[in-house]
Design an enzyme around this catalytic site. Structure first.
Site, PDB file in Angstrom:
ATOM      1  N   SER A  69       0.781  -1.416  -0.107  1.00 18.09           N
ATOM      2  CA  SER A  69      -0.012  -0.074  -0.020  1.00 18.09           C
ATOM      3  C   SER A  69       0.925   1.385  -0.138  1.00 18.09           C
ATOM      4  CB  SER A  69      -0.995  -0.052   1.336  1.00 18.09           C
ATOM      5  OG  SER A  69      -1.832  -0.990   1.080  1.00 18.09           O
ATOM      6  N   SER A 112      -0.154  -2.642   9.624  1.00 19.13           N
ATOM      7  CA  SER A 112       0.421  -3.986   9.671  1.00 19.13           C
ATOM      8  C   SER A 112       0.742  -4.952  10.879  1.00 19.13           C
ATOM      9  CB  SER A 112       1.900  -3.964   8.781  1.00 19.13           C
ATOM     10  OG  SER A 112       2.754  -5.333   8.911  1.00 19.13           O
ATOM     11  N   ILE A 113       0.094  -5.894  10.947  1.00 19.84           N
ATOM     12  CA  ILE A 113       0.214  -6.730  12.152  1.00 19.84           C
ATOM     13  C   ILE A 113       1.566  -7.227  12.567  1.00 19.84           C
ATOM     14  CG2 ILE A 113      -2.271  -7.695  11.882  1.00 19.84           C
ATOM     15  CD1 ILE A 113      -0.993 -10.395  11.541  1.00 19.84           C
ATOM     16  N   ASP A 114       2.455  -7.190  11.539  1.00 20.49           N
ATOM     17  CA  ASP A 114       3.765  -7.836  11.653  1.00 20.49           C
ATOM     18  C   ASP A 114       4.784  -6.988  12.535  1.00 20.49           C
ATOM     19  OD1 ASP A 114       3.051  -9.432   9.380  1.00 20.49           O
ATOM     20  OD2 ASP A 114       4.053  -8.337   7.883  1.00 20.49           O
TER      21      ASP A 114
END
Length: 197
Positions: A69, A112-114
């Site tokens: 994105s 972002s979950i990262d």
């Protein structure tokens, strides 16, 4: 639907009011829709997106997403003036619109979950992902104990072991693998000895 909504235009681009966002505070961020947009990767797709934004007088974007994105947002910003000139050449917008909407302003937020973005303590989505992991572990713990079984749980995070490490600490896991610290040769024996203890 993210970039797909910009490319498709029409009812995908709407002005929100207090009424349209009431009661969504407890819902995940994807309530506004999310899509992997192949057409935005092509110049033709970005041209369509630019046209739909200019039609509505939009020159400010807040892009919340991960690597794809934000990379797309930067490319869109770099190409913006060229896209407007091309739209003018094709007769879709006039020269006045090219001047009026000459600048595209973008705010990029890492969603972002990262939790793998330098410069922020926690990216948007990490905390709720961790919360879900702990809920799942709590739910299967009783089953694991009653069947006297070892359960293996894989969590997301791509190349970043943050979620795995923190969830392992939070739920008292006996063993954890993270990409930053690959297991050494003979890890199977070490793990079995640890679990036997």
């Amino acid at each position: 639907q993210g970039y797909q909504g910009m490319v498709d235009g029409g009812d995908n681009i709407v002005e929100v009011s207090w009424e349209s966002v009431s009661s969504i505070l407890q819902v995940g961020g994807t309530v506004i829709g999310s899509a992997r947009c192949k057409s935005f990767r092509s110049r033709e797709g970005r041209l369509q997106a630019a046209f739909h934004l200019v039609q509505r007088g939009i020159t400010n974007l807040c892009v919340i997403g991960g690597d794809g994105s934000l990379t797309g947002a930067n490319l869109f910003r770099e190409e913006w003036s060229g896209l407007l000139e091309e739209l003018a050449q094709k007769g879709k917008i006039d020269a006045e619109a090219v001047k009026k909407y000459a600048y595209l302003n973008i705010v990029g937020m890492v969603g972002s979950i990262d939790n793998d973005f330098c410069g922020t303590d926690m990216t948007i989505g990490t905390d709720s992902a961790l919360h879900r992991i702990i809920e799942v572990v709590d739910a299967i713990m009783t089953t694991a104990q009653s069947h006297q079984r070892t359960f293996v749980l894989e969590v997301m995070g791509r190349h970043c072991g943050y979620l795995a490490l923190v969830s392992a600490l939070a739920c008292g896991a006996d063993w954890v693998f993270i990409p930053e610290y690959p297991p050494a040769e003979g890890w199977e024996d070490s793990m079995c000895a640890k679990l036997s203890e």
